[in-house]
Scaffold this motif. Sequence first.
Motif, PDB file in Angstrom:
ATOM      1  N   ALA A   1       1.793  -4.540   2.709  1.00  0.00           N
ATOM      2  CA  ALA A   1       0.631  -5.544   3.923  1.00  0.00           C
ATOM      3  C   ALA A   1       0.927  -6.916   3.683  1.00  0.00           C
ATOM      4  CB  ALA A   1      -0.414  -5.113   3.618  1.00  0.00           C
TER       5      ALA A   1
ATOM      6  N   ASN B   1      -2.707  -8.649  14.954  1.00  0.00           N
ATOM      7  CA  ASN B   1      -3.739  -7.276  13.927  1.00  0.00           C
ATOM      8  C   ASN B   1      -2.484  -6.583  13.217  1.00  0.00           C
ATOM      9  OD1 ASN B   1      -5.932  -6.759  15.327  1.00  0.00           O
ATOM     10  ND2 ASN B   1      -5.722  -6.660  17.150  1.00  0.00           N
ATOM     11  N   GLY B   2      -3.284  -6.281  12.049  1.00  0.00           N
ATOM     12  CA  GLY B   2      -2.577  -5.569  10.900  1.00  0.00           C
ATOM     13  C   GLY B   2      -1.092  -6.832  10.045  1.00  0.00           C
ATOM     14  N   ALA B   3      -1.446  -8.010  10.944  1.00  0.00           N
ATOM     15  CA  ALA B   3      -0.321  -8.439  10.057  1.00  0.00           C
ATOM     16  C   ALA B   3      -0.421  -9.135   8.613  1.00  0.00           C
ATOM     17  CB  ALA B   3      -0.593 -10.134  10.671  1.00  0.00           C
ATOM     18  N   GLY B   4      -1.701  -8.777   8.062  1.00  0.00           N
ATOM     19  CA  GLY B   4      -2.240  -9.234   6.800  1.00  0.00           C
ATOM     20  C   GLY B   4      -3.012  -9.903   6.726  1.00  0.00           C
ATOM     21  N   LYS B   5      -3.576 -10.575   7.312  1.00  0.00           N
ATOM     22  CA  LYS B   5      -4.980 -11.004   6.810  1.00  0.00           C
ATOM     23  C   LYS B   5      -5.750 -10.938   6.118  1.00  0.00           C
ATOM     24  CE  LYS B   5      -6.163 -11.754  11.422  1.00  0.00           C
ATOM     25  NZ  LYS B   5      -5.022 -11.221  12.100  1.00  0.00           N
ATOM     26  N   THR B   6      -6.891 -10.162   6.492  1.00  0.00           N
ATOM     27  CA  THR B   6      -7.544  -9.459   5.870  1.00  0.00           C
ATOM     28  C   THR B   6      -6.461  -9.455   4.179  1.00  0.00           C
ATOM     29  OG1 THR B   6      -8.987  -8.932   6.992  1.00  0.00           O
ATOM     30  CG2 THR B   6      -9.846  -8.005   5.234  1.00  0.00           C
ATOM     31  N   THR B   7      -6.712  -8.457   4.411  1.00  0.00           N
ATOM     32  CA  THR B   7      -5.766  -8.575   2.838  1.00  0.00           C
ATOM     33  C   THR B   7      -5.204  -9.631   1.924  1.00  0.00           C
ATOM     34  OG1 THR B   7      -4.484  -6.684   3.956  1.00  0.00           O
ATOM     35  CG2 THR B   7      -3.548  -7.358   1.519  1.00  0.00           C
TER      36      THR B   7
ATOM     37  N   ARG C   1       3.798  -0.088   1.881  1.00  0.00           N
ATOM     38  CA  ARG C   1       3.897  -0.876   3.646  1.00  0.00           C
ATOM     39  C   ARG C   1       3.363  -2.168   3.139  1.00  0.00           C
ATOM     40  NH1 ARG C   1       1.934  -0.861   8.702  1.00  0.00           N
ATOM     41  NH2 ARG C   1       2.225   1.499   8.411  1.00  0.00           N
TER      42      ARG C   1
ATOM     43  N   PHE D   1       0.939  -1.770   0.020  1.00  0.00           N
ATOM     44  CA  PHE D   1      -0.154   0.015   0.271  1.00  0.00           C
ATOM     45  C   PHE D   1       0.648   1.038  -0.139  1.00  0.00           C
ATOM     46  CE2 PHE D   1      -3.038  -2.997   2.184  1.00  0.00           C
ATOM     47  CZ  PHE D   1      -4.277  -2.783   0.795  1.00  0.00           C
TER      48      PHE D   1
END
Length: 316
Positions: free
Chosen positions: A32, A52-58, A30, A14
Motif C-alpha cells: 500500500a 483511489n487506492g494509491a496509498g495516501k491514507t495509509t 499488497r 498488507f
Amino acid sequence: MPTILKTHNLTKIFPPAGFAPHKKRKSEGRHAVDHVNMTIRKGDIYGLIGRNGAGKTTLMRLIAGLMPPTEGTMTLFDSTELEQHRRRTGCIIEAPGLYGNMSAPDNLEAHRRLLGITSSTAVADSLEAVGLSSTDRKKVKHFSLGMRQRLGIAMALLGSPDFLILDEPTNGLDPRGIAEIRAVLTQLSQEQGVTVLISSHILGELSKLATCFGIMREGMLIDEFNREDLETRCQRCLKMVVDQPKKAAMLIETLLGTDNYDILPENTIRLFDYVDQSGFVNRELNQNGILVESITPVGQDIEAYFMSKMGGEDRA
Ligand SMILES: Nc1ncnc2c1ncn2[C@@H]1O[C@H](COP(=O)(O)OP(=O)(O)OP(=O)(O)O)[C@@H](O)[C@H]1O
C-alpha cells in the motif's frame, strides 16, 4: 528551513485476503506504501495527490502513528523520538467523531478532556481559528457539512499542533465550503506557522492551496515538487528540438529579442514567448542556418498535469 517530517523507505505491506499468519505461508502481500522518501519542511502546505487506492491514507496513518510500518523509518521535527513529537501533531484521518446533540464548544470540551489538554483557552482558540466562534449553542446535527469539517479541524487544533495531517478535509463540500477550509488552512499556515499535510480529490483546489506537492502512484511517491516548479512545468511554451541549441539560443536573443527561454537536454529549447507563432520562429531560425526538427506549442492546465502524473483516467 527546519524539517518537520522526513521518511526513509517507509513501507506498508498488507497481507493478502485469506492470509493466515499461523500458517506462515510466504506471500507477497499488497504494497500500500512502497519505500516512500518524503520531506516536509516547516511552513509547507504539502498536497498529497493520487488516484483511489494509491496509498495516501495509509501513508498518513503511518505518519500519524495509527499503524506501524512494515519497513522504513521516519523523523518528526528532526527527531526519532516519534511518540514525544506526535504530541505536536494534530490529525483528521477518519471522519472525526462528533456528538450531534451537542454544540461545537461542548464537543470540543469533551474532546479536550479526553486528550488531557489542560489549556483553558484551547476550546475558544480552536473555534476561533476555524471561524466557528459564533455558533453558540447550535447543535452540531444542524451544522452544514462544511461547518462539521471545520469543527473536525478545530478538534485537531486543540493541542495547538505545529503539524496538521488532514486526509480529504474537503470531501463532499460545495465550492463555498471548500473555499472556507482553504481560508482556514491558509490562515493557520501564514499566521501561526502551522505545517500542513493534506490530501484531496479536488486537484484544482489543492493547486491553489498547497505550496508543495507529492504524487503517489501504486504506493510509491513518484514525484515531489513545489509550487514554482508546478507553474514552470505547466507554463505554455514553444518546445523545439534543433540541431544547434546554443546557436539557436543566440538567435532567439538577437532576432526575436527575448531571453525568456531555457535549454533542456537532448537539443531541446523551451521558448516562453511567441508561443502562438511557431511558423514565424521556425522560419527565422531556419533562415539563419538552424535545422528545426520539431516545434510544438505545449502547456496544460494544472489539473490536467496532475491527472497525467497520477496515471489513468480516474480522479484522485
Ligand atoms: N487495512 C487494510 N487491509 C488491507 N488492505 C488495505 C488496508 N487499508 C488499505 N488497503 C489497501 O491499500 C491500498 C492503498 O489504500 P489507501 O486507502 O491508502 O489509498 P488512498 O490513496 O487513500 O485511496 P482513497 O483516495 O480511495 O482513499 C489499497 O489497495 C487498499 O485497498
